[in-house]
Each structure stands twice: as structure tokens, then as C-alpha cells.
Write an enzyme that holds these catalytic residues in place. Structure first.
Site, mmCIF file in Angstrom:
data_model
loop_
_atom_site.group_PDB
_atom_site.id
_atom_site.type_symbol
_atom_site.label_atom_id
_atom_site.label_comp_id
_atom_site.label_asym_id
_atom_site.label_seq_id
_atom_site.Cartn_x
_atom_site.Cartn_y
_atom_site.Cartn_z
ATOM 1 N N PHE A 1 -21.759 1.284 12.038
ATOM 2 C CA PHE A 1 -23.104 1.423 11.469
ATOM 3 C C PHE A 1 -23.364 2.905 11.233
ATOM 4 O O PHE A 1 -23.309 3.706 12.162
ATOM 5 C CB PHE A 1 -24.180 0.848 12.390
ATOM 6 C CG PHE A 1 -25.554 0.891 11.766
ATOM 7 C CD1 PHE A 1 -25.974 -0.124 10.923
ATOM 8 C CD2 PHE A 1 -26.405 1.963 11.999
ATOM 9 C CE1 PHE A 1 -27.229 -0.072 10.320
ATOM 10 C CE2 PHE A 1 -27.655 2.022 11.405
ATOM 11 C CZ PHE A 1 -28.069 1.001 10.560
ATOM 12 N N ASP B 1 -19.341 10.339 13.598
ATOM 13 C CA ASP B 1 -20.758 9.976 13.614
ATOM 14 C C ASP B 1 -21.228 9.945 15.064
ATOM 15 O O ASP B 1 -20.885 9.035 15.820
ATOM 16 C CB ASP B 1 -20.933 8.603 12.944
ATOM 17 C CG ASP B 1 -22.373 8.113 12.945
ATOM 18 O OD1 ASP B 1 -23.181 8.607 13.764
ATOM 19 O OD2 ASP B 1 -22.690 7.209 12.153
ATOM 20 N N LYS C 1 -31.014 11.334 16.313
ATOM 21 C CA LYS C 1 -31.594 10.668 17.483
ATOM 22 C C LYS C 1 -31.980 11.626 18.605
ATOM 23 O O LYS C 1 -33.078 12.151 18.637
ATOM 24 C CB LYS C 1 -30.651 9.563 17.970
ATOM 25 C CG LYS C 1 -30.630 8.337 17.036
ATOM 26 C CD LYS C 1 -29.872 7.196 17.657
ATOM 27 C CE LYS C 1 -29.786 5.967 16.756
ATOM 28 N NZ LYS C 1 -31.073 5.289 16.534
#
Length: 379
Positions: A122, A207, A236
Site C-alpha cells: 500500500f 516506503d 505519519k
């Protein structure tokens, strides 16, 4: 009647306030938070040093745009490059934007368009990052996707080595798949991917949107492996709740991202940088990270011991304070029941309960959470 698009299956909770590891709803009910805004509030809610830094900056300047020098950007960039394999930083506002920038940079630098990613990955919900994501369920309805992406099986070194060649611009990978089920990359697999990229002059993009900023006990999760990525993307946990993302890249990529090649109106604004500097100063501390590693081991051991008699738990996996409890059945009911009992957890796919507590979590709070998980999963 809501005026919001129904893009989220929201829980029946309206948060009134939150401090540290505790969330309080409008009815005054308290919850132990093992979600942390989906691995965002790594220092817990309303951490005093982050709050103080943002409040101080609020009284100075909020926004000027990247037409101006913003000294805080240089300070935050320095913290990121000192604690990673990179040399230069581009600031944006989110993980999807950071990954979008990585895709653009890889294509511009190499002159090639093919990018390999992995099944169950994702990487975001923009058209480029959606195209990089190896999950059909999040792509449905958005065709045609961006061309040039191919999805390989995760933790299959032979398949990756066969696919990586001179026609590939970059390989994009999470060393622990988050949304895909908390799937840790095996040492042999991750290092084989990195070696093949190096041999074929292919960029390696890691990532770290969910795994970065101390989540696994190191500044970045890739540092558990013997690799040196060309590009690292973060978001995040970078601002502890303030929207901010970043791309970290090696020196050789500098000229490909010259003036006019990419940009962001709000990227790296003074408020975001104040939050990021305060967050990184706390987390990128040797003792802090050692404590995270120790608490992660403690949580993992407690879960394995207490859930060993469960009829539905298959295994417990993860790294640091990013842990998945894989079950033999769908876990939506268990997630709801735990919420009713005062413990906030997530799922990662239909069959995995995902735990993402704040890095400041105490052992007493870990014991409390494990007790509630045991009550729900061992029957």
C-alpha cells in the site's frame, strides 16, 4: 444528515480530547489507544514539547511559501539525513505525496518508466501511488491506472531477482507491509532486492510512511537490514499529528529535482517544521529508541505467551511497536468488542489485528492491553 462524502466507515466515537496514550470521547469514556492515529502520534497525543514548538511558531509565522528560505526546513532536513542513507530532502504534506514525489523522481532521474512493487503493498491513494499499490480492492473503479507498474510476490527473492533488470527504473517496497497485513520482509528477501537493484543500476525506494520515525526501534525500519536505499519516503509519525511528509534521497538524485521539477505550496511550512523538529529531537535519541525496542520485545513476548492457547490466533508478527495478530477468521467483531472494552486497535486486512501504540507506551499499559486481547481472543 452529514455533508461529508461517505469515504470512511467511521467508528461510533467522537473524540473530545486525547493526551498521551489516552483518548476520551464526548461521553467521557476513556480508551487506551493502540492506534495512535494510524502510526502517526508516535510521541502520544498532545506531547508537550511538540505542542510548545507549534504554539511558539504560531506567534511568529505560519506560511510564506517555498519562494522564501525557511530555516526550520534546513534543521529538519539535517536531522533526517543524519539518521538515514540520504543526503537531500523534499518536504510535502502526506505519505501519498511523498510516494508520488518518489515515483516522479525515479522516472526523471532514470529516464525509464517501469517500477516494480509488491502484492499486498500500500503506497497511497493518488493515481500514481494507487497504481503502485499491489491491492486490487483499492484500485477498483479508478481505471485506467498509470502505466508502468508491475507487482511481484512479497518475500520471494527468486521472483524479485528475475524481474529486476536494466529496463526497470525503481523498486518500491515496504520492509514491513502495513495495510497489507503487517508482513515483515525476510532478511534474505530484502537484501536480495537491494543487491539486484545495485547490480542493475535500479533505484531502491523504501516506503517508510508507517514504519518510520522510531516505530520499529530504529529511526527507519530498513536499518534492521544491511541495505542503503536511494530514496526513503516518510510521513505519519514525522509531525506527531501535524500533516507533513518528506522524501529523502541520495546525492546523485539532486540534479533531477532542480527548480521547477516538483513543488508543494504547503510543503515544509513553518508550523509543520516546528512539529517535525520537536518530534525528531525526541525520537532520534539513542536511549529513546532502545526503550522502544525493549518495549516491542516485551509486547511481542507477552502476546505470544498469553495468546498461545487461542483457537483463532495463527501467529503474532511484526517489529518494535508495529505488531499484527494474524487470525484464522475475520477480526472485525473482535476489533469492535475490544473498542467497547476500552482498547482501540486496527485491522490490517480482514484477518489481522494491528497494534500501533504510541512509542511512549508504558509496560503497565502494555499489560493492560494484552489482558484485554487475551480476554477477547482466548475463549
Amino acid at each position: 444528515m452529514s455533508s461529508l462524502f461517505p469515504t470512511y466507515a467511521r467508528w461510533d466515537i467522537a473524540v473530545e480530547e486525547a493526551h498521551g496514550t489516552t483518548v476520551i470521547d464526548r461521553n467521557g469514556k476513556e480508551y487506551l489507544d493502540f492506534v495512535s492515529g494510524i502510526a502517526v502520534c508516535n510521541l502520544g497525543h498532545c506531547h508537550p514539547k511538540v505542542v510548545g514548538a507549534v504554539q511558539e511558531q504560531l506567534n511568529k509565522v505560519w506560511h510564506v511559501s517555498n519562494l522564501f528560505h525557511i530555516p526550520l526546513q534546513e534543521e529538519v532536513a539535517q536531522l533526517l539525513v543524519e539518521n538515514s542513507s540520504g543526503d537531500y530532502v523534499f518536504f510535502c504534506n502526506s505519505g501519498a505525496e511523498a510516494n508520488e514525489a518518489a515515483i516522479k523522481l525515479a522516472r526523471k532521474y532514470t529516464g525509464k518508466k517501469k517500477i516494480l512493487s509488491f502484492k499486498q503493498s500500500f503506497h497511497g491513494r493518488t493515481m500514481a501511488t494507487l497504481s503502485a499499490t499491489g491491492q486490487e480492492k483499492v484500485q477498483l473503479g479508478f481505471a485506467p491506472l498509470l502505466e508502468g507498474f508491475e507487482y511481484l510476490p512479497y518475500n520471494d527473492a527468486a521472483s524479485a531477482m528475475e524481474a529486476i533488470n536494466e529496463d526497470v527504473a525503481a523498486v518500491m517496497i515496504e520492509v514491513i507491509q502495513g495495510e497489507g497485513g503487517v508482513n515483515p520482509g525476510e532478511q534474505e528477501f530484502i537484501e536480495a532486492v537491494a543487491k539486484s537493484c545495485n547490480e542493475h543500476n535500479v533505484l531502491l525506494i523504501i516506503d517508510e510512511i508507517q514504519t518510520g520515525i522510531g516505530r520499529t526501534g530504529k529511526p527507519f525500519a530498513y536499518q534492521h537490514y544491511s541495505i542503503s536505499p536511494d530514496i526513503v519516503t516518510v510521513a505519519k509519525g514525522l509531525g506527531n499529528g501535524f500533516p507533513v511528509g518528506a522524501l529523502i534521497g541520495k546525492e546523485k538524485l539532486k540534479e533531477a529535482f532542480g527548480p521547477g521539477s516538483h513543488g508543494s505550496t504547503f510543503g515544509g511550512n513553518p508550523l509543520a517544521m516546528a512539529a517535525a523538529k520537536a518530534t525528531l529531537t525526541e525520537i532520534f535519541n539513542e536511549q529513546f529508541l532502545q526503550d522502544v525496542e525493549e518495549k516491542g520485545i516485551y509486547l511481542m513476548n507477552q502476546l505470544k505467551e498469553k495468546l498461545s492457547k487461542s483457537n483463532i490466533v495463527e501467529n503474532v508478527r511484526g517489529k518494535g511497536l508495529m505488531i499484527g495478530i494474524a487470525c484464522k477468521e475475520e477480526v472485525a467483531n473482535q476489533v469492535t468488542q475490544l473498542r467497547q472494552e476500552g482498547l482501540l486497535v486496527l485491522n490490517a486486512g480482514p484477518n489481522v489485528i494491528r497494534l500501533l501504540p504510541a512509542l511512549i507506551i508504558s509496560k503497565e499499559e502494555i499489560d493492560q492491553a494484552v489482558s484485554l486481547l487475551e480476554k477477547e481472543l482466548v475463549k
